[in-house]
Write an enzyme that holds these catalytic residues in place. Structure first.
Site, mmCIF file in Angstrom:
data_model
loop_
_atom_site.group_PDB
_atom_site.id
_atom_site.type_symbol
_atom_site.label_atom_id
_atom_site.label_comp_id
_atom_site.label_asym_id
_atom_site.label_seq_id
_atom_site.Cartn_x
_atom_site.Cartn_y
_atom_site.Cartn_z
ATOM 1 N N LYS A 171 0.873 -1.181 0.000
ATOM 2 C CA LYS A 171 0.000 0.000 0.000
ATOM 3 C C LYS A 171 0.902 1.220 0.000
ATOM 4 O O LYS A 171 1.412 1.646 1.037
ATOM 5 C CB LYS A 171 -0.882 -0.024 1.246
ATOM 6 C CG LYS A 171 -2.274 0.519 1.067
ATOM 7 C CD LYS A 171 -2.417 2.008 0.976
ATOM 8 C CE LYS A 171 -1.912 2.843 2.103
ATOM 9 N NZ LYS A 171 -1.592 4.215 1.661
ATOM 10 N N GLY A 229 2.278 5.095 13.360
ATOM 11 C CA GLY A 229 2.765 3.856 13.981
ATOM 12 C C GLY A 229 1.975 3.517 15.234
ATOM 13 O O GLY A 229 1.611 2.354 15.463
ATOM 14 N N GLU A 381 9.340 16.546 14.594
ATOM 15 C CA GLU A 381 9.874 16.301 13.248
ATOM 16 C C GLU A 381 9.205 17.271 12.265
ATOM 17 O O GLU A 381 7.994 17.195 12.057
ATOM 18 C CB GLU A 381 9.581 14.852 12.838
ATOM 19 C CG GLU A 381 10.204 14.465 11.510
ATOM 20 C CD GLU A 381 9.829 13.051 11.090
ATOM 21 O OE1 GLU A 381 8.645 12.687 11.171
ATOM 22 O OE2 GLU A 381 10.736 12.314 10.649
HETATM 23 P P1 NAD Z 1 2.382 8.746 7.237
HETATM 24 O O1 NAD Z 1 2.509 8.164 8.590
HETATM 25 O O2 NAD Z 1 1.443 9.868 7.045
HETATM 26 O O3 NAD Z 1 1.936 7.617 6.184
HETATM 27 C C1 NAD Z 1 2.672 6.421 6.026
HETATM 28 C C2 NAD Z 1 1.772 5.372 5.378
HETATM 29 O O4 NAD Z 1 0.767 4.977 6.313
HETATM 30 C C3 NAD Z 1 1.012 5.872 4.150
HETATM 31 O O5 NAD Z 1 0.945 4.837 3.184
HETATM 32 C C4 NAD Z 1 -0.368 6.156 4.695
HETATM 33 O O6 NAD Z 1 -1.348 6.080 3.690
HETATM 34 C C5 NAD Z 1 -0.519 5.054 5.711
HETATM 35 N N1 NAD Z 1 -1.482 5.302 6.798
HETATM 36 C C6 NAD Z 1 -1.947 6.482 7.257
HETATM 37 N N2 NAD Z 1 -2.793 6.276 8.300
HETATM 38 C C7 NAD Z 1 -2.846 4.939 8.489
HETATM 39 C C8 NAD Z 1 -3.538 4.105 9.427
HETATM 40 N N3 NAD Z 1 -4.336 4.613 10.354
HETATM 41 N N4 NAD Z 1 -3.339 2.772 9.351
HETATM 42 C C9 NAD Z 1 -2.512 2.246 8.432
HETATM 43 N N5 NAD Z 1 -1.853 2.982 7.522
HETATM 44 C C10 NAD Z 1 -2.010 4.318 7.548
HETATM 45 O O7 NAD Z 1 3.867 9.130 6.794
HETATM 46 P P2 NAD Z 1 4.323 9.913 5.497
HETATM 47 O O8 NAD Z 1 3.968 11.351 5.669
HETATM 48 O O9 NAD Z 1 3.879 9.189 4.269
HETATM 49 O O10 NAD Z 1 5.922 9.726 5.582
HETATM 50 C C11 NAD Z 1 6.744 10.530 6.327
HETATM 51 C C12 NAD Z 1 7.066 9.892 7.661
HETATM 52 O O11 NAD Z 1 7.679 8.620 7.466
HETATM 53 C C13 NAD Z 1 8.067 10.699 8.457
HETATM 54 O O12 NAD Z 1 7.692 10.720 9.806
HETATM 55 C C14 NAD Z 1 9.368 9.925 8.283
HETATM 56 O O13 NAD Z 1 10.314 10.132 9.305
HETATM 57 C C15 NAD Z 1 8.858 8.527 8.263
HETATM 58 N N6 NAD Z 1 9.840 7.638 7.623
HETATM 59 C C16 NAD Z 1 10.541 6.763 8.403
HETATM 60 C C17 NAD Z 1 11.521 5.940 7.827
HETATM 61 C C18 NAD Z 1 12.337 4.980 8.660
HETATM 62 O O14 NAD Z 1 13.036 4.164 8.079
HETATM 63 N N7 NAD Z 1 12.286 5.034 9.968
HETATM 64 C C19 NAD Z 1 11.762 6.026 6.459
HETATM 65 C C20 NAD Z 1 11.014 6.932 5.697
HETATM 66 C C21 NAD Z 1 10.053 7.723 6.295
#
Ligand code: NAD
Length: 477
Positions: A171, A229, A381
């Site tokens: 996804k 998360g 962040e």
């Molecule tokens: P996000 O948390 O908004 O979304 C991540 C994914 O989760 C997307 O596919 C989104 O559609 C999905 N999602 C949203 N709500 C959900 C729910 N309730 N249940 C299940 N899935 C859901 O993050 P983003 O804005 O896409 O990405 C940026 C974030 O990702 C930043 O915080 C960044 O630090 C983090 N990140 C971490 C790593 C790592 O390796 N630790 C790597 C890249 C990005």
């Protein structure tokens, strides 16, 4: 979307726009999945795992298909770099030179690992027993991806999931779907049995939540924000799923008085502004030792002010657009919060309003000084081209400030004193430390788990597996 080995427009046939953040023009439309599509994708993955050949194939056979995928990505490298630049605003040349090779490396590395999944035998002689332990695939894994670096992340994670013998439903984030959908074309050609790899694009909250709650999904692997998360942990409770989370960061970049300053400045720029600071491990908090504070800052400001904002396709561009207007606003809000808190923008701090950048989401590389550790801009962040600068007096204070956030993803340390370097590395609460650089070559074979609220769930192929022990009674007398 790609479900059960077939292309589908989704059960509703609705589409969503794929927008280029450099000018906010729609460059493509993709079919938007709904809950029915998620259910179909999970059913296809379930059937492929329970009844298909994939999990019974040898590691060598699975590895050959993964290697073939790597070769096809290599042949299409320019196309994938272009799509990534156009969809999420990464610079084309950095993507071609760094992200695509890392993506290929993911498939090649895990192709080899697929053959090395071994168990253990342990004798229990006093009772005429021995036991053997094996690693088994989890089953159906949901891989939920963020929009920053969606291609490299999909490749590195999905290749590990598949090497382990699982089936997967991918996804992608809605704002980073394009390269993932194109990647599915390679999955269709590489020889994966139908249903082994499925991809459903669409709105995250609804589709992601359904995947997490679905009783036929055995494991959720999420890369995303820390708040997402936490929701995933809650949503997975009723089905007691294995959950692996790679989450946000607010990473300290510590420069001690004995650092190689020109090198440290160069890497601090990369750490803070590559991909406009939209990297989970970005060195967004610069901690500077008092004796070199002024000298470092002069060099840093000088070089950052020379960064070139520009077209993501141009080789000379340093800083491209941030992902969406909404995210741009969130970054500008943080800049306003920093000013209200009493920090000073000594560089940048504004949206770029000159043509042609006004049509896109460009923010000036921004430096805040006078930042105290308790300020929101030093704790949260921002995920944009904004670096906070804080002075420290001694080693203990540097470590205290570095660790004084809820995150624990990464950290950088500059010093020419080996004892100080190793001591500080051991004291930092983070899963990935860079000493005298801010770079991770061979990232796929050096996995690092986020500490504190930056993640849980292990690393490598075993992350996507579970262990089993079989006790064997021998009749020796
Ligand atoms: P996000 O948390 O908004 O979304 C991540 C994914 O989760 C997307 O596919 C989104 O559609 C999905 N999602 C949203 N709500 C959900 C729910 N309730 N249940 C299940 N899935 C859901 O993050 P983003 O804005 O896409 O990405 C940026 C974030 O990702 C930043 O915080 C960044 O630090 C983090 N990140 C971490 C790593 C790592 O390796 N630790 C790597 C890249 C990005």
């Amino acid at each position: 979307m790609f479900i059960g080995g077939e292309w589908t427009r989704g059960s509703a046939g609705r589409t969503f726009e794929i927008v280029n953040p450099a000018n906010n023009e729609t460059i493509a439309r993709a079919y938007e999945g709904n809950l029915d599509d998620v259910n179909r994708a999970v059913a296809a993955a379930r059937d492929a795992f329970d009844n298909g050949p994939w999990r019974h194939m040898t590691g060598k056979e699975r590895g050959e298909i993964l290697r073939r995928t790597a070769e096809m990505i290599r042949a299409d490298a320019t196309k994938f770099a272009f799509l990534e630049a156009a969809d999420v605003g990464k610079t084309f040349h950095r993507t071609l030179g760094y992200s695509i090779p890392q993506a290929i490396d993911g498939f090649e590395y895990h192709a080899a690992r697929a053959r090395e999944i071994e168990g253990k035998v342990r004798a229990v002689p006093e009772r005429n027993f021995f036991n053997y332990r094996t690693w088994e695939p989890m089953g159906v894994v949901a891989e939920i991806l963020p929009w920053n670096g969606p291609f490299m992340m999909a490749c590195q994670k999905v290749s590990a999931i598949l090497a382990a013998g699982n089936t997967v439903v991918i996804k992608p984030a809605q704002d980073g779907s394009l390269s993932n959908l194109e990647l599915a074309k390679l999955f269709a050609k590489a020889g994966f049995p139908p249903g082994v790899v499925n991809i459903v694009a669409g709105p995250g909250r609804a589709l992601g939540a359904r995947l997490v709650e679905h009783p036929d999904v055995n494991m959720v692997s999420l890369t995303g924000g820390t708040e997402t998360g936490k929701q995933v942990i809650r949503q997975s409770a009723d089905t007691v799923k294995k959950v692996a989370l790679e989450l946000g960061g607010k990473n300290p970049h510590i420069v001690f008085e004995d650092a190689d300053l020109p090198q440290a400045v160069q890497w601090a720029i990369w750490a803070a502004y590559a991909d406009q600071g939209q990297i989970c491990v970005s060195g967004s908090r610069l901690l500077l030792h008092k004796p070199i504070y002024e000298e470092f800052l002069d060099l840093f400001v000088n070089k950052v002010s020379a960064l070139k904002i520009g077209d993501t396709m141009s080789e000379t561009t340093d800083v491209g657009p941030v992902i969406t207007r909404r995210h741009e606003q969130s970054i500008l809000d943080y800049i306003a919060i920093g000013k209200q808190e009493g920090a000073v923008t000594i560089l940048g701090g504004n949206k770029v309003t000159s043509a042609p950048f006004d049509r896109g989401n460009f923010i000036e590389p921004t430096i805040f000084t006078g930042v105290t550790p308790d300020m929101r801009i030093a704790q949260e962040e921002i995920f944009g081209p904004v670096v906070t600068v804080t002075m420290f007096n001694d080693d203990a204070e540097a470590v205290r400030i570095a660790n004084g956030v809820k995150y624990g993803l990464a950290g950088g340390i500059w010093t020419q004193d080996i004892d100080r370097a190793l001591r500080t590395a051991s004291q930092l609460q983070a899963g990935q430390i860079y000493l005298n650089s801010y770079y991770s070559p061979a990232i796929v074979d050096s996995p690092a788990e986020g500490h504190k609220e930056s993640g849980i769930g292990g690393t490598g192929v075993h992350k996507y597996m579970q262990e089993k022990t079989v006790f064997v009674k021998l009749k020796l007398d």
